[in-house]
Design an enzyme around this catalytic site. Sequence first.
Site, PDB file in Angstrom:
ATOM      1  N   LEU A  68       0.895  -1.287  -0.014  1.00 25.29           N
ATOM      2  CA  LEU A  68      -0.016  -0.040  -0.012  1.00 25.29           C
ATOM      3  C   LEU A  68       1.062   1.203   0.035  1.00 25.29           C
ATOM      4  CD1 LEU A  68      -2.695  -0.855   2.787  1.00 25.29           C
ATOM      5  CD2 LEU A  68      -2.915  -1.150   0.483  1.00 25.29           C
ATOM      6  N   ASP A  69       0.500   2.381  -0.771  1.00 26.39           N
ATOM      7  CA  ASP A  69       1.154   3.432  -0.818  1.00 26.39           C
ATOM      8  C   ASP A  69       1.552   4.055   1.029  1.00 26.39           C
ATOM      9  OD1 ASP A  69       1.474   3.406  -3.351  1.00 26.39           O
ATOM     10  OD2 ASP A  69      -0.102   4.926  -3.748  1.00 26.39           O
TER      11      ASP A  69
END
Length: 347
Positions: free
Chosen positions: A150-151
Amino acid sequence: AVRSADGLRRVLPYSHVFKTHAKRRWLGRRVLDVMACEFPSQATPTYLQGALAEGRILVNSQPCEQTTVFRESDVLEHHTLRSEPPVRAPPAGEWVLHLSPQLVVIDKPATVPVHAAGRFAHNTVVSILADECEPLRAAGLAGLFVIHRLDRETSGLLILGRTASAARQLSAQFRDSQVSKRYVALVDGEFPDGVHVVDAPLRREVLAGVGTNGVHPQGKAASTEFVRLSTDRAANTSIVLCSPRTGRTHQIRIHLQWLGHPISNDALYGGSRATAGSHNLLFAQPPSTSLSSKAPTPSHLEPMLGSGAVAAADSEKAVAAGSRAAGSGAAAAAGSRAAVGQAEEEG
């Protein structure tokens, strides 16, 4: 690491050695010139002269001199005191939603990168878990396998493997698109009603020294489906359910920008609220699995995201796609749940 009253986790400055082989573009150039060009934010003339005088810049394990130039097979070492940006993260034990001998499922906090990259080495998901979560401490970093990412600014469910075999099985599911992921984003403007599919290829670009991705006709195929969940006209924002059909870097962020509705706190892709302290406006939830884990809804999204919003959006998508497509999606989701269950059993 220490945590302050405002919830920030800070890593104390530590000694670090950056070590790399000379790049082809460096050959024949002075070491100091290369460092000033490649690392302009840190390698100022004053800094370089001080580091040189203190013997903290080495080439092939020997102190660098003013006139030293790079040659084939040279190895550069830079000894420095490193610091990392703080992250907003509760103790790692509070992240864990599911723990088994094969897997750990967490609710990843926003602002924390998944693994070491760039300015981050210790303030990362894997490092914090290995350091702070008692059941994971004995195995350390060697006992955590990154399956998907995930960013850094994104919060929500993240699955990590605890064995190589479980990680391989789950990684294959992600790679073969057997796992569907859904994201809920707070975006600028009043997002249009209905189901919207963006098919816009993406290509990596470097602008002003910053690497980004952008829509380009010669890029890699990328497709994302969007459904509006709610709108706050007073704030001029909307909550949007995002379902990526491909897995390109920054895909959802770019496609929302391309539609004219960037994620509100996304400084890189045009968000209007990209200010310090604007945390956690985007969170991600991988699909339900046999583990039945669920990440809590971030408090700032609760007023705009009712408990039935996602289910209502799913119903709208099913009507729009037709009963046959809806049935295929249900079968795919069931297959994903069974596969994750198998990873638990065989890992």
